[in-house]
Design an enzyme around this catalytic site. Structure first.
Site, mmCIF file in Angstrom:
data_model
loop_
_atom_site.group_PDB
_atom_site.id
_atom_site.type_symbol
_atom_site.label_atom_id
_atom_site.label_comp_id
_atom_site.label_asym_id
_atom_site.label_seq_id
_atom_site.Cartn_x
_atom_site.Cartn_y
_atom_site.Cartn_z
ATOM 1 N N GLU A 187 45.215 26.373 8.409
ATOM 2 C CA GLU A 187 44.521 27.661 8.322
ATOM 3 C C GLU A 187 45.061 28.557 9.440
ATOM 4 O O GLU A 187 45.081 28.167 10.598
ATOM 5 C CB GLU A 187 43.010 27.434 8.474
ATOM 6 C CG GLU A 187 42.219 28.717 8.347
ATOM 7 C CD GLU A 187 40.822 28.500 7.781
ATOM 8 O OE1 GLU A 187 40.586 27.467 7.121
ATOM 9 O OE2 GLU A 187 39.964 29.376 8.004
ATOM 10 N N GLU A 311 30.236 30.909 8.445
ATOM 11 C CA GLU A 311 31.197 31.108 7.359
ATOM 12 C C GLU A 311 31.113 29.991 6.319
ATOM 13 O O GLU A 311 32.121 29.403 5.923
ATOM 14 C CB GLU A 311 32.620 31.233 7.930
ATOM 15 C CG GLU A 311 32.764 32.435 8.859
ATOM 16 C CD GLU A 311 34.161 32.663 9.387
ATOM 17 O OE1 GLU A 311 34.934 31.697 9.481
ATOM 18 O OE2 GLU A 311 34.470 33.827 9.710
ATOM 19 N N ARG A 360 27.449 42.613 13.912
ATOM 20 C CA ARG A 360 27.942 41.233 14.056
ATOM 21 C C ARG A 360 28.229 40.904 15.517
ATOM 22 O O ARG A 360 28.124 39.747 15.928
ATOM 23 C CB ARG A 360 29.196 41.063 13.197
ATOM 24 C CG ARG A 360 29.886 39.747 13.404
ATOM 25 C CD ARG A 360 30.911 39.531 12.336
ATOM 26 N NE ARG A 360 31.939 38.601 12.772
ATOM 27 C CZ ARG A 360 33.060 38.378 12.119
ATOM 28 N NH1 ARG A 360 33.300 39.021 10.978
ATOM 29 N NH2 ARG A 360 33.948 37.508 12.567
ATOM 30 N N LYS A 384 34.435 32.562 21.497
ATOM 31 C CA LYS A 384 35.658 33.360 21.290
ATOM 32 C C LYS A 384 35.704 34.472 22.315
ATOM 33 O O LYS A 384 34.660 35.007 22.693
ATOM 34 C CB LYS A 384 35.674 33.964 19.884
ATOM 35 C CG LYS A 384 36.024 32.966 18.804
ATOM 36 C CD LYS A 384 36.393 33.637 17.488
ATOM 37 C CE LYS A 384 36.651 32.548 16.437
ATOM 38 N NZ LYS A 384 37.112 33.068 15.142
ATOM 39 N N ASP A 389 36.312 38.727 16.560
ATOM 40 C CA ASP A 389 37.215 37.703 16.036
ATOM 41 C C ASP A 389 38.675 37.970 16.401
ATOM 42 O O ASP A 389 39.436 38.410 15.539
ATOM 43 C CB ASP A 389 37.056 37.643 14.504
ATOM 44 C CG ASP A 389 37.640 36.375 13.904
ATOM 45 O OD1 ASP A 389 38.073 35.509 14.676
ATOM 46 O OD2 ASP A 389 37.652 36.264 12.663
ATOM 47 N N GLU A 417 46.758 35.403 14.325
ATOM 48 C CA GLU A 417 46.116 35.711 13.039
ATOM 49 C C GLU A 417 46.027 37.213 12.739
ATOM 50 O O GLU A 417 46.476 37.667 11.698
ATOM 51 C CB GLU A 417 44.727 35.080 13.015
ATOM 52 C CG GLU A 417 43.941 35.424 11.770
ATOM 53 C CD GLU A 417 42.525 34.858 11.801
ATOM 54 O OE1 GLU A 417 42.186 34.101 12.724
ATOM 55 O OE2 GLU A 417 41.759 35.197 10.887
ATOM 56 N N GLU A 535 48.986 47.284 19.728
ATOM 57 C CA GLU A 535 47.681 47.962 19.732
ATOM 58 C C GLU A 535 47.867 49.413 19.285
ATOM 59 O O GLU A 535 47.075 49.950 18.515
ATOM 60 C CB GLU A 535 47.059 47.923 21.132
ATOM 61 C CG GLU A 535 45.676 48.569 21.177
ATOM 62 C CD GLU A 535 45.058 48.579 22.575
ATOM 63 O OE1 GLU A 535 45.826 48.650 23.560
ATOM 64 O OE2 GLU A 535 43.833 48.529 22.678
HETATM 65 C C1 GCU Z 1 38.425 33.549 11.591
HETATM 66 C C2 GCU Z 1 39.490 33.026 10.697
HETATM 67 C C3 GCU Z 1 39.051 31.830 9.917
HETATM 68 C C4 GCU Z 1 38.477 30.782 10.871
HETATM 69 C C5 GCU Z 1 37.382 31.417 11.701
HETATM 70 C C6 GCU Z 1 36.873 30.499 12.801
HETATM 71 O O1 GCU Z 1 37.397 34.143 10.846
HETATM 72 O O2 GCU Z 1 39.901 34.044 9.823
HETATM 73 O O3 GCU Z 1 40.157 31.331 9.241
HETATM 74 O O4 GCU Z 1 37.973 29.723 10.156
HETATM 75 O O5 GCU Z 1 37.888 32.542 12.360
HETATM 76 O O6 GCU Z 1 37.263 30.701 13.938
HETATM 77 O O7 GCU Z 1 36.078 29.610 12.542
#
Ligand code: GCU
Length: 846
Positions: A187, A311, A360, A384, A389, A417, A535
């Site tokens: 991922e 998520e 959020r 994080k 994100d 990402e 940026e």
């Molecule tokens: C982001 C990311 C996901 C990941 C998520 C996480 O949203 O796009 O792919 O799973 O972060 O950190 O859990």
């Protein structure tokens, strides 16, 4: 990775330096030139003595690595002995733990204050001491010594070095993948298939694992989570646990402990229980048994990483249990073995944008603040770096200042990402340091994020760093040679968050590309400019990366941020933009920070420009501290960011012959791609806000492209004019496409001279359309829509800002009236699709 075989063949024939695949990254141990070693070889120690090394442990690795490194760097083949007694430092590199050294050789002076994993390094003439607080520390000291040597630094040193925090872990987001699915996917990984998994199982061939362990150890990383946080319960089956043991055995010599991500519902999914309620006794027993089994196989297992109730992942909230109760379930099972539980604070719900106060960015504090003090002492809450994100600019997460009774760690993302997915050079430490160096002013006292995550501010033993790294089977590991500097820097900053970003990239460049001043200054210059540039052309003033958040997270799509539940909103309308996060009128997010900081972010007068739209909803005509309006800043930043990276290919080309052919070609391809794609970003965003706000660019650049010829305005045969979505991903909103073969022709009405011909086209996932550009019927260049063979970003299947791409042909001689034709041929999976041609006089970008 990019392999343009013919070009490589050609360059290999002329290059003075041998080709390198990137597999050794910064641990190449390339031979130093005689001019650098002169006078040092004779006064170098002639043996390595290792005291009391455990079998296959980090001390043994330290000794073999020193031997190998010195042989490579200096061409010296040193004797290696492990006979315990040699305390004589004469002519010797002594490698030991502090305890063994002191018991065999007496007290070291000066008195050392080494923390766990710390080391003492002393190099004076023919006598070198590398003494670790533990075996791992000695290995780190050995790598540090080799780094100095590889950089041609023979100066005398004597210092102790300690890590800033005990937990310095890599997080891999590798999927197991069932037998039917794509093999070993990762991922948000852009460097190929997993080095660990295949077909739902741990691979038989784990030969990449020790190489990865070596890289991690060389920058002080002491743990790794091997699987995706969106975890597959099947990792816990017996076959796979035996595989986890094999992986742990391969990482152990490098001092890298192994841990895994858990699926909270495993007792139900895998164990066939009727529940996964964390307070249910059968569930507790299931996890206790599983944990005991893991420790039977892997006695030094690092711990668990848990993403719960986020998520779509299962978690304790399903049973009305708190997140702390969920975390403590694992903490209790693992505590007797000395392991830890890392519980992620990335928990949020979908929200409704019609509610002005919904945010959020508030979620983490809302979910976790009241749980402070309820987590067991072996739980680390992993936060994080920003509240949303991994965006191109975020403030530090307010949660860092809301959990004084809880140990916390920071999650940084090495894999890019939202930041160009390794296809754009974006050197990240300057971004990370805006967070690590941010002062939360807890109780009005200095409290930098780096000191909160080290445990110092709130007095916790646990604390640390997680880097989402996502290396894969690609020879470059992460998908690009230059992006590896981010992995290197992650380790360096986790060790010392106050290290200077520029020093780090200089060190990395010397180790990775050698000591040529030209090469160092070119790479350092591009790297240091790269995040501000990105940026600039992706999303500025704290509006976030304006990428397509509903699809690939790659190219521009500002509209995708709003009108959905994901809460990455910009709230842009025809007059205003930005999130009102004030307490007085907005979501109240500013008030989640301690008072000094909250007061600052509450008001536009005291909010820095680069976070203005993060905290405030203002008109496009709002004047920033810089004196510019918001909209003009948008235009200017997008143009100057893209202009910066236009220079990268020429900077790189100036190094031809000084960099080995393989890496030269690969990096050039990417920098050229980035230069083109930054224009797609620039135009996409500028057009979008120009349309929305109706405010023109004062400098008249937006919508003004004097050197472009729109494909749809050319004479077409076999091509049809098509819409592109989002519309701003095509110049003048239209492109041309064909499934078969088509031509687009135009007469060039330019003064005779030499030009760069740039063609913007679309390259979607799969397929390979082919193109030919002809001048008066004679080909000046051909290419294919096959960049997916060379670039690892998430590809799109549509004509959009992800697939939009530019190719350039330089020094084309054109006479007024010449006829330019582009011929395109689609294949079954990919249409030939063209946006425009730009005929550019020397030095002009359009
Ligand atoms: C982001 C990311 C996901 C990941 C998520 C996480 O949203 O796009 O792919 O799973 O972060 O950190 O859990």
């Amino acid at each position: 990775m990019v392999i343009q075989s013919l070009l490589i063949f050609f360059l290999a024939a002329i290059a003075p330096v041998s080709a390198e695949s990137g597999i050794d990254a910064w641990l190449r141990y390339a031979r130093l030139p005689g001019s650098v070693t002169r006078g040092h070889l004779n006064s170098f120690p002639n043996r390595i003595v290792v005291l009391n090394a455990s079998k296959n442990g980090p001390l043994a690795s330290a000794s073999s690595e020193l031997h190998k490194g010195i042989q490579g760097i200096l061409g010296l083949d040193l004797d290696v002995s492990s006979s315990g007694k040699s305390c004589s430092a004469q002519n010797t590199i002594v490698v030991s733990t502090l305890e063994t050294y002191q018991s065999s050789c007496g007290k070291l002076s000066p008195k050392l204050n080494l923390k766990e994993d710390g080391y003492w390094l002393s190099a004076k003439g023919k006598s070198v001491q590398i003494i670790g607080q533990n075996e791992r520390g000695a290995l780190y000291g050995a790598f540090q010594y080799l780094s100095l040597l590889a950089q041609g630094d023979f100066s005398e040193v004597a210092y102790a070095s300690n890590p800033s925090a005990p937990v310095r872990w890599a997080n891999q987001w590798d999927n197991l993948n069932a037998a039917t699915a794509a093999h070993g996917s990762i991922e948000r990984g852009y460097g190929g298939a997993s080095i660990f998994f295949n077909n739902g199982l741990i691979k038989d061939d784990l030969s990449r694992v020790p190489l990865y362990g070596r890289l991690l150890a060389s920058v002080g990383i002491n743990g790794i989570i091997i699987n995706n946080v969106n975890a597959d319960a099947n990792l816990l089956n017996e076959t796979n646990l035996a595989g986890v043991k094999r992986i742990a055995d391969l990482f152990r010599p490098w001092g890298v402990k192994v841990g895994i991500s858990l699926n909270f519902a495993s007792p139900q999914v895998l164990g066939a229980l009727t529940t996964f309620d964390p307070l249910d006794s059968t569930v507790i027993k299931w996890w206790t048994d599983k944990t005991n089994r893991i420790y039977q196989l892997v006695p030094d297992f690092a711990g668990y990483l848990v993403k719960a109730n986020s998520e779509g992942q299962p978690g304790p909230l399903t049973y009305n249990r708190t997140l702390a109760e969920g975390a403590n379930l694992f903490a209790k099972a693992i505590e007797p073995h000395g392991g830890i539980v890392v519980f992620r604070a990335f928990v949020y719900d979908q929200l409704n944008e019609t509610n002005w106060r919904a945010d959020r960015a508030n979620a983490a504090v809302q979910f976790f603040k009241d749980l402070d003090g309820q987590f067991d002492s072996n739980v680390l809450v992993q936060i994080k770096f920003g509240p949303i994100d991994f965006q191109v600019r975020e403030p530090a997460s307010p949660l860092f200042a809301n959990l004084p009774k809880t140990a916390v760690s920071i999650e940084l993302q090495v894999t890019q990402e939202y930041l160009g997915q390794q296809c754009h050079l974006v050197y990240l430490p300057p971004l990370w340091q805006t967070i690590l160096g941010f002062d939360m002013r807890y109780n009005h006292r200095q409290s930098y994020v780096r000191d909160i995550v080290s445990g110092e501010v709130f007095n916790h033993k646990l604390g640390g760093y997680a880097g989402v790294i996502n290396v894969g089977m690609d020879d470059t590991w992460i998908g690009s040679h230059l992006a590896m500097s981010n992995m290197f820097a992650f380790g360096r900053l986790a060790w010392n968050p106050q290290a200077d970003s520029q020093d780090i990239i200089e060190e990395w460049t010397r180790l990775t590309f050698g000591l040529s001043r030209d090469v160092i200054s070119a790479i350092v210059d591009m790297s240091m400019k790269s995040w501000p540039a990105y940026e600039g052309y992706s999303g500025n003033l704290g509006i976030q990366t304006l990428t397509d958040i509903l699809y690939t997270h790659y190219g521009a799509n500002p509209a995708s941020q709003d009108n959905n539940g994901w809460g990455q909103w910009t709230r842009a309308d025809s007059k205003t933009i930005g999130m009102d996060r004030t307490v007085s009128n907005g979501t109240g997010n500013a008030g989640q920070y301690p008072k000094d900081v909250a007061d600052k972010f509450e008001h536009t007068q005291t909010t820095p420009d680069d976070l203005m739209l993060w905290f405030h909803h203002v008109p496009y005509t709002f004047k920033l501290h810089s004196g510019k309006t918001v909209i003009q800043h948008f235009y200017d930043a997008h143009y100057s960011g893209a202009a910066t990276v236009q220079k990268f290919p020429a900077t790189w080309k100036s190094l031809k012959g000084q960099v080995d052919a393989e890496r030269y070609v690969d990096v050039l391809y990417r920098l050229q791609y980035q230069a083109g794609h930054s224009l797609v970003w620039r135009d996409g965003i500028s057009e979008f806000y120009r349309n929305l706000s109706s405010i023109p660019d004062k400098l008249n650049r937006v919508r003004n492209h004097p050197h472009r010829i729109e494909a749809e305005e050319m004479e077409l045969s076999g091509f049809t004019t098509v819409n592109v979505s989002p519309t701003e991903c095509a110049s003048k909103y239209k492109a041309i496409a064909t499934n078969g073969t088509g031509t687009a022709t135009t007469k060039l009405n330019v003064p005779s001279g030499k030009y760069t011909v740039a063609i913007n086209y679309y390259d979607v996932m799969g397929g390979s359309a082919s193109y030919d550009v002809l001048l008066n019927g004679k080909s000046i260049g051909t290419w294919k829509g096959d960049s997916e063979n060379y670039l690892g970003h998430d590809f799109s299947t549509f004509l959009d800002c992800h697939s939009a791409i530019r190719i350039t042909f330089e020094d084309v001689k054109i006479s007024r009236g010449d006829k330019l034709t582009i011929k395109g041929t689609g294949d079954a999976q990919e249409q030939a699709a063209i946006d425009y041609v730009a005929v550019l006089p020397q030095g002009v970008v359009d």
